[in-house]
Design an enzyme around this catalytic site. Sequence first.
Site, mmCIF file in Angstrom:
data_model
loop_
_atom_site.group_PDB
_atom_site.id
_atom_site.type_symbol
_atom_site.label_atom_id
_atom_site.label_comp_id
_atom_site.label_asym_id
_atom_site.label_seq_id
_atom_site.Cartn_x
_atom_site.Cartn_y
_atom_site.Cartn_z
ATOM 1 N N ASP A 39 -3.764 5.306 -5.461
ATOM 2 C CA ASP A 39 -3.062 6.425 -4.830
ATOM 3 C C ASP A 39 -2.232 7.232 -5.823
ATOM 4 O OD1 ASP A 39 -4.048 5.316 -2.520
ATOM 5 O OD2 ASP A 39 -2.117 5.220 -1.488
ATOM 6 N N HIS A 187 -1.757 2.031 -7.612
ATOM 7 C CA HIS A 187 -1.357 3.407 -7.897
ATOM 8 C C HIS A 187 -1.696 3.787 -9.336
ATOM 9 C CE1 HIS A 187 1.063 2.232 -4.409
ATOM 10 N NE2 HIS A 187 1.129 3.520 -4.115
#
Length: 224
Positions: A39, A187
Amino acid sequence: MKRLTVFILLLCCAVCFAENKIFYTDGPENSKKIALTFDDGPGAATEKILEILKEKDVKATFFMLGSQVEKKPKLAKEVFEAGHEVQSHMYSHISFFKYEKEDKYEKMKDELLKAERIIEKNTGVKPYLVRFPYGYSKDDAKKVVSESGYKIINWTFGCDWDRKLTAEEMRKKYAGKIKGGAIFLMHDLNYNERLLSFLGDFIDEIKAQGYELVTVSELLDLKK
């Protein structure tokens, strides 16, 4: 004959339910597939993550922020050209858990469609899966995505943002959640040394347990 009719009706209902489902946190438990997702990027860790994924010969799904794609369009395109899946993380990282203005619904839709335009313009890919920042998935979000032809993808497990964990503690937590259909959240916006230090080993561990690493759309059997 009556039993056959009932069976066919139940089967049709199951198929319709599967097609209409718009929110997922994992795939089928009996699956021998697992998905890695990243992400907030493309960002400082994206290139290194791409190197690791290439070395391990696996594909992942990147939920990109439209605002980051604007900043790093070439890197966003590079992710796609490397064979990975590009999907949406909205335009900016707004927490709709905390958003209290009257235009909340309109803001969500604007964030979704703005990210869509930017991602498609810079990668050639029109996303159809979305992960709201912070995993927001309340009824208003589901209404927005349903009207826009999207599905919401959250996750089975993630902890790479926890600054209290050492790299080894983090690896053990991820490894402890390996199971069929798992969707792992990580991430790539910031350069996380702890995550990058064990990502390759984590991939090896998943493979050693007999699982294949695939994109989210393949794991969930979803198509545009």
